[in-house]
Design an enzyme around this catalytic site. Sequence first.
Site, PDB file in Angstrom:
ATOM      1  NE  ARG A 121      -2.192   0.805   3.985  1.00 16.83           N
ATOM      2  CZ  ARG A 121      -2.116   1.853   4.801  1.00 16.83           C
ATOM      3  NH1 ARG A 121      -0.964   2.169   5.389  1.00 16.83           N
ATOM      4  NH2 ARG A 121      -3.184   2.600   5.024  1.00 16.83           N
ATOM      5  CG  ASP A 129      10.059   3.263   4.976  1.00 19.29           C
ATOM      6  OD1 ASP A 129       9.519   2.156   4.861  1.00 19.29           O
ATOM      7  OD2 ASP A 129       9.639   4.149   5.740  1.00 19.29           O
ATOM      8  CG  ASN A 165       4.953  10.105   6.840  1.00 13.90           C
ATOM      9  OD1 ASN A 165       4.181   9.956   7.779  1.00 13.90           O
ATOM     10  ND2 ASN A 165       5.484   9.074   6.227  1.00 13.90           N
ATOM     11  CB  SER A 175       9.564  15.428   8.854  1.00 15.69           C
ATOM     12  OG  SER A 175      10.684  14.907   8.176  1.00 15.69           O
ATOM     13  CD  GLN A 176       8.369   8.294   7.792  1.00 15.64           C
ATOM     14  OE1 GLN A 176       9.194   8.039   6.921  1.00 15.64           O
ATOM     15  NE2 GLN A 176       7.407   7.440   8.105  1.00 15.64           N
ATOM     16  N   GLY A 280       7.677   7.427  12.880  1.00  9.76           N
ATOM     17  CA  GLY A 280       7.876   6.180  12.159  1.00  9.76           C
ATOM     18  C   GLY A 280       7.382   4.973  12.942  1.00  9.76           C
ATOM     19  CG  ASP A 282       3.049   5.012  11.979  1.00 10.44           C
ATOM     20  OD1 ASP A 282       4.217   4.618  11.815  1.00 10.44           O
ATOM     21  OD2 ASP A 282       2.310   5.290  11.030  1.00 10.44           O
ATOM     22  CD  GLU A 466       4.641  -2.688   7.355  1.00  7.16           C
ATOM     23  OE1 GLU A 466       4.486  -1.476   7.495  1.00  7.16           O
ATOM     24  OE2 GLU A 466       3.700  -3.510   7.418  1.00  7.16           O
ATOM     25  CD  GLU A 481      -3.838   3.391  11.852  1.00  6.18           C
ATOM     26  OE1 GLU A 481      -4.727   4.125  12.294  1.00  6.18           O
ATOM     27  OE2 GLU A 481      -2.895   3.818  11.158  1.00  6.18           O
TER      28      GLU A 481
END
Length: 504
Positions: A121, A129, A165, A175-176, A280, A282, A466, A481
């Site tokens: 996704r 990443d 992000n 951002s990240q 990051g 989350d 992931e 989620e």
Amino acid sequence: MSLSPYTPPEELYWELFEAVQLSDIFPDSKTFVDCVPKRPAEEILKEFYEKVKQSDFDLEDFVHDNFELPPEPKPIKIPENLSLEERLHFQWDLLRREPDKEVTDSSLLPLPYPYVVPGGRFREIYYWDSYFTMLGLKVSGKVELIASMVDNFAHLINTVGHIPNGNRSYFLSRSQPPFFAKMVELLAEVSGDEDIMKKYFHEMLMEYVFWVEGEAEIQLPGKRHKRVIRLDEDALLNRYFDEEATPRAESFREDIELSETTRRYPEKVFRNLRAACESGWDFSSRWLYDPMELNSVQTVAIIPIDLNVLLSETERILIYVGKLIGEDKLVGRMEKKRRNRIEGMNRYCWDEERGIFLDYHIKFKERVDRPSLAMLYPLWAGTATAHQAGKVIQYVEKHFLKPGGLVTTNIHSGQQWDAPNGWAPLQWIGFEAFWNYGRRDLAMELANRWTRLNEQVFERTGKMMEKYNVEDLSLEAGGGEYPVQDGFGWTNGVYLALKERMKT
């Protein structure tokens, strides 16, 4: 503040956006915000207002008539009978995206150079990443692709004022974890060209300014502005934040439903959820007052050890480049900032009794009792003392090393950045942390456990995931989620990087 002219979907489509996101048309809220409109948003919205009053109006048909669904990636042909390591060198072509064409009212922020997406996704470039993806691109010899990704991030800094992000309009408010300076350092290393550090000095400095915006105005202890907190006269530390306090566009229904389960002001819940996305992680019990309740999220009240280590690394790199180009005044200021940051982290985040680094709670004025792998960042960056490193490694080896690698926390909260899950970037941070402080035996043991788990899951599923369940190797990872995603950029990158190091 964002300099972007791009308007996020919730502001383009208003009531249409809410109607779609609160419906069951798409199981994943991210699908609609990634759709591409077939004509200008203004025309679509005008027709919606006209047709929604009609008794036979069908929202799902209307959406499919006016929007193109996000495209599926084209399959690639990979030779048979390859080892996983050999296969992943080909897999980059599946995750590679060519330069974007600008499409009016699309949420995608067009990037001028090729880049690699995580997969599943996640159809756009993601900030943190990409650093771990680059570790694998280095092993695959794809230096030009690393360079083009660094150029894309520099482009984002110069056009929207920071690295969001991801390259979506709905990500612009956050951002990240700030890895850009580390990406530049990596590119200079693989290119064998120190001048690359000078080339991106302006962008590295601009990004740093984004993170420390407002620090000059915060003179009194306890004061805060956006991402900066003054804890005492010398300690200016950072937190994760978000410019907006509204439901996330890509998780709109989920955020609305969560806000209805708490008595807190919805705006506080929304901003804290968004700030957790900037981290990051989350989501994780790190950010929760009650580790079992997501609606107790309190991210903006927490000073994270990993974020401040990353900013100390940005400061270190800016000092290095500043010396190369003769920016003596800036070097002097940055050296003082970095020294104060490291001292501040030691003062507020180091728990001598337990021998670990912890996050710090701004309001409660105490360390947060949520041990996590974030404690390894000072060892990864080399800012920990030998005494601290010895204590941390002993604690991690005892409490966090599992059959499949390092578990993120030891709390089974149901959130994806908690037990039983392990994540590729944190395996790399752990590997480097152990390696830097003389525990190369432990680093190699970690690398063996993690890469073996990757291989076992690939044999069962044909996919790189992931995240992974590192506690029970017969089970898949869970939480979060959305379903577990395959692809997967940073997993591929860390796997290749670890396999390369295991050969040394």
